[in-house]
Design a protein around this motif. Structure first.
Motif, PDB file in Angstrom:
ATOM      1  N   GLY A 154       0.816  -1.208   0.000  1.00  0.00           N
ATOM      2  CA  GLY A 154       0.000   0.000   0.000  1.00  0.00           C
ATOM      3  C   GLY A 154       0.845   1.250   0.000  1.00  0.00           C
ATOM      4  O   GLY A 154       1.945   1.273   0.550  1.00  0.00           O
ATOM      5  N   ARG A 155       0.295   2.273  -0.622  1.00  0.00           N
ATOM      6  CA  ARG A 155       0.965   3.577  -0.655  1.00  0.00           C
ATOM      7  C   ARG A 155      -0.111   4.654  -0.632  1.00  0.00           C
ATOM      8  O   ARG A 155      -1.111   4.559  -1.347  1.00  0.00           O
ATOM      9  N   SER A 156       0.083   5.672   0.202  1.00  0.00           N
ATOM     10  CA  SER A 156      -0.893   6.759   0.256  1.00  0.00           C
ATOM     11  C   SER A 156      -0.790   7.614  -1.003  1.00  0.00           C
ATOM     12  O   SER A 156       0.284   7.766  -1.594  1.00  0.00           O
ATOM     13  N   LEU A 157      -1.927   8.158  -1.423  1.00  0.00           N
ATOM     14  CA  LEU A 157      -1.935   9.074  -2.553  1.00  0.00           C
ATOM     15  C   LEU A 157      -1.274  10.385  -2.121  1.00  0.00           C
ATOM     16  O   LEU A 157      -1.366  10.779  -0.948  1.00  0.00           O
ATOM     17  N   PRO A 158      -0.608  11.076  -3.043  1.00  0.00           N
ATOM     18  CA  PRO A 158       0.238  12.219  -2.674  1.00  0.00           C
ATOM     19  C   PRO A 158      -0.448  13.312  -1.876  1.00  0.00           C
ATOM     20  O   PRO A 158       0.140  13.877  -0.964  1.00  0.00           O
ATOM     21  N   ASN A 159      -1.708  13.622  -2.208  1.00  0.00           N
ATOM     22  CA  ASN A 159      -2.402  14.725  -1.544  1.00  0.00           C
ATOM     23  C   ASN A 159      -3.501  14.243  -0.610  1.00  0.00           C
ATOM     24  O   ASN A 159      -4.418  14.992  -0.292  1.00  0.00           O
ATOM     25  N   ALA A 160      -3.420  12.970  -0.183  1.00  0.00           N
ATOM     26  CA  ALA A 160      -4.530  12.355   0.540  1.00  0.00           C
ATOM     27  C   ALA A 160      -4.194  12.018   1.983  1.00  0.00           C
ATOM     28  O   ALA A 160      -4.600  11.006   2.514  1.00  0.00           O
ATOM     29  N   SER A 161      -3.442  12.895   2.645  1.00  0.00           N
ATOM     30  CA  SER A 161      -3.074  12.679   4.033  1.00  0.00           C
ATOM     31  C   SER A 161      -3.676  13.775   4.901  1.00  0.00           C
ATOM     32  O   SER A 161      -3.602  14.961   4.559  1.00  0.00           O
ATOM     33  N   LEU A 162      -4.285  13.370   6.034  1.00  0.00           N
ATOM     34  CA  LEU A 162      -4.831  14.353   6.962  1.00  0.00           C
ATOM     35  C   LEU A 162      -3.720  15.236   7.504  1.00  0.00           C
ATOM     36  O   LEU A 162      -3.920  16.408   7.784  1.00  0.00           O
ATOM     37  N   ASN A 163      -2.534  14.631   7.652  1.00  0.00           N
ATOM     38  CA  ASN A 163      -1.343  15.397   8.006  1.00  0.00           C
ATOM     39  C   ASN A 163      -0.574  15.635   6.712  1.00  0.00           C
ATOM     40  O   ASN A 163       0.040  14.709   6.180  1.00  0.00           O
ATOM     41  N   PRO A 164      -0.608  16.850   6.145  1.00  0.00           N
ATOM     42  CA  PRO A 164      -0.045  17.108   4.818  1.00  0.00           C
ATOM     43  C   PRO A 164       1.408  16.644   4.685  1.00  0.00           C
ATOM     44  O   PRO A 164       2.205  16.755   5.618  1.00  0.00           O
ATOM     45  N   ASN A 165       1.727  16.118   3.506  1.00  0.00           N
ATOM     46  CA  ASN A 165       3.094  15.719   3.174  1.00  0.00           C
ATOM     47  C   ASN A 165       3.661  14.666   4.124  1.00  0.00           C
ATOM     48  O   ASN A 165       4.835  14.704   4.486  1.00  0.00           O
ATOM     49  N   SER A 166       2.807  13.719   4.535  1.00  0.00           N
ATOM     50  CA  SER A 166       3.253  12.616   5.394  1.00  0.00           C
ATOM     51  C   SER A 166       2.921  11.298   4.712  1.00  0.00           C
ATOM     52  O   SER A 166       1.938  10.636   5.068  1.00  0.00           O
ATOM     53  N   PRO A 167       3.697  10.893   3.706  1.00  0.00           N
ATOM     54  CA  PRO A 167       3.381   9.666   2.963  1.00  0.00           C
ATOM     55  C   PRO A 167       3.477   8.422   3.830  1.00  0.00           C
ATOM     56  O   PRO A 167       4.350   8.295   4.695  1.00  0.00           O
ATOM     57  N   LEU A 168       2.565   7.488   3.572  1.00  0.00           N
ATOM     58  CA  LEU A 168       2.470   6.240   4.321  1.00  0.00           C
ATOM     59  C   LEU A 168       2.639   5.073   3.369  1.00  0.00           C
ATOM     60  O   LEU A 168       2.069   5.069   2.275  1.00  0.00           O
ATOM     61  N   THR A 169       3.431   4.070   3.756  1.00  0.00           N
ATOM     62  CA  THR A 169       3.561   2.852   2.967  1.00  0.00           C
ATOM     63  C   THR A 169       3.279   1.649   3.856  1.00  0.00           C
ATOM     64  O   THR A 169       3.584   1.658   5.055  1.00  0.00           O
ATOM     65  N   LEU A 170       2.696   0.607   3.246  1.00  0.00           N
ATOM     66  CA  LEU A 170       2.357  -0.625   3.955  1.00  0.00           C
ATOM     67  C   LEU A 170       2.911  -1.813   3.185  1.00  0.00           C
ATOM     68  O   LEU A 170       2.887  -1.820   1.948  1.00  0.00           O
ATOM     69  N   ASP A 171       3.400  -2.796   3.901  1.00  0.00           N
ATOM     70  CA  ASP A 171       3.880  -4.040   3.296  1.00  0.00           C
ATOM     71  C   ASP A 171       3.281  -5.168   4.122  1.00  0.00           C
ATOM     72  O   ASP A 171       3.713  -5.423   5.248  1.00  0.00           O
ATOM     73  N   LEU A 172       2.263  -5.846   3.577  1.00  0.00           N
ATOM     74  CA  LEU A 172       1.443  -6.763   4.349  1.00  0.00           C
ATOM     75  C   LEU A 172       1.418  -8.158   3.747  1.00  0.00           C
ATOM     76  O   LEU A 172       1.629  -8.335   2.548  1.00  0.00           O
ATOM     77  N   GLN A 173       1.145  -9.131   4.589  1.00  0.00           N
ATOM     78  CA  GLN A 173       1.014 -10.525   4.180  1.00  0.00           C
ATOM     79  C   GLN A 173      -0.363 -11.025   4.618  1.00  0.00           C
ATOM     80  O   GLN A 173      -0.764 -10.838   5.760  1.00  0.00           O
ATOM     81  N   LEU A 174      -1.081 -11.647   3.679  1.00  0.00           N
ATOM     82  CA  LEU A 174      -2.427 -12.145   3.955  1.00  0.00           C
ATOM     83  C   LEU A 174      -2.388 -13.640   4.243  1.00  0.00           C
ATOM     84  O   LEU A 174      -1.819 -14.416   3.488  1.00  0.00           O
ATOM     85  N   ASP A 175      -3.005 -14.036   5.350  1.00  0.00           N
ATOM     86  CA  ASP A 175      -3.107 -15.448   5.714  1.00  0.00           C
ATOM     87  C   ASP A 175      -4.534 -15.692   6.191  1.00  0.00           C
ATOM     88  O   ASP A 175      -4.873 -15.425   7.345  1.00  0.00           O
ATOM     89  N   GLY A 176      -5.397 -16.190   5.290  1.00  0.00           N
ATOM     90  CA  GLY A 176      -6.806 -16.355   5.622  1.00  0.00           C
ATOM     91  C   GLY A 176      -7.447 -15.005   5.865  1.00  0.00           C
ATOM     92  O   GLY A 176      -7.477 -14.150   4.990  1.00  0.00           O
TER      93      GLY A 176
END
Length: 253
Positions: A154-176
């Motif tokens: 996952g990656r946040s969209l550039p202008n889509a943060s409640l706290n401006p200019n704070s990009p978020l990335t996620l790296d997740l594993q799905l198990d069930g």
């Protein structure tokens, strides 16, 4: 018949780059990394329309650096490359290994995902600010999730943060119905945390509808303590088209 690589296309559009701009970014990255490449708009087109399959290692490394995502999560098949590995007896053997997986690495069988969770999600988490009287704050981002097998990035969209200019990335594993992984947020340089980079672990459960994930995050605080709090992902749209990404490239409600 070729299969278009819609995942790579969605990642590029999430970065708000045209095919030509994406190619130029790959070339500039190669120069900085000391691995010059000849990425072009035509090459990006061929990747996205599926006429060119897995990228050569030189381009695979550039793609990973530019997108911040492993090549296996960018919609490419896993080609087999010859790699040299220590044979444990003072010599070396030539082994076959998928791109991105070191030769000799054992991979455990993975559970089959219950569904595909690609799309635009609203990410909401809560945290306590010890420097502001232990007040509870909320962080919100519109993020693009992309699923490849049991892997979700996952990656946040550039202008889509409640706290401006704070990009978020996620790296997740799905198990069930369980999602486990890591998160990283780069805070705004002009904000309260002055550009600090925070990271930690995350585990959530997926509701049977597949439209909500909820759980807890864990991370380190500035006082060298371990903090935790609630985290939720709520599905907004299953599409990752340019029109959809543009629509959510704004501050969350």
């Amino acid at each position: 018949m070729t299969t278009p690589n819609s995942t790579l296309r969605a990642v590029r559009m999430a970065l708000l780059l045209s095919q030509d701009e994406f190619a130029r970014t790959l070339r500039e990255d190669g120069e900085r990394a000391g691995e010059p490449n000849n990425a072009s708009k035509r090459l990006v087109q061929r990747w996205e329309d599926g006429s060119t399959g897995a990228p050569q290692p030189l381009y695979a490394r550039a793609l990973e650096r530019v997108t911040g995502m492993p090549i296996a999560a960018l919609g490419f098949p896993s080609p087999v490359l010859a790699r040299v590995a220590d044979d444990g007896h003072g010599g070396h053997d030539l082994q076959d290994s998928p791109v991105g997986i070191p030769a000799g690495t054992a991979t455990a069988p993975q559970a089959t995902p219950r569904g595909n969770y690609s799309g635009v999600w609203l990410s909401t988490y809560e945290y306590v600010s010890s420097g502001r009287g232990n007040e509870v704050f909320t962080g919100k981002h519109y993020v693009v999730l992309l699923q490849h097998g049991n892997r979700i990035t996952g990656r946040s969209l550039p202008n889509a943060s409640l706290n401006p200019n704070s990009p978020l990335t996620l790296d997740l594993q799905l198990d069930g119905s369980t999602v486990t992984g890591t998160w990283t947020e780069q805070t705004a340089t002009e904000g309260y945390y002055r550009g600090a980079r925070y990271f930690g672990a995350l585990q959530m459960l997926v509701e049977p509808t597949g439209r909500r994930m909820a759980g807890k995050w864990v991370g380190f605080g500035k006082e060298f303590d371990v903090n935790t709090g609630p985290w939720e992902l709520r599905l907004m749209d299953t599409s990752t088209s340019k029109a959809t990404l543009d629509a959510y490239n704004r501050l969350p409600d």
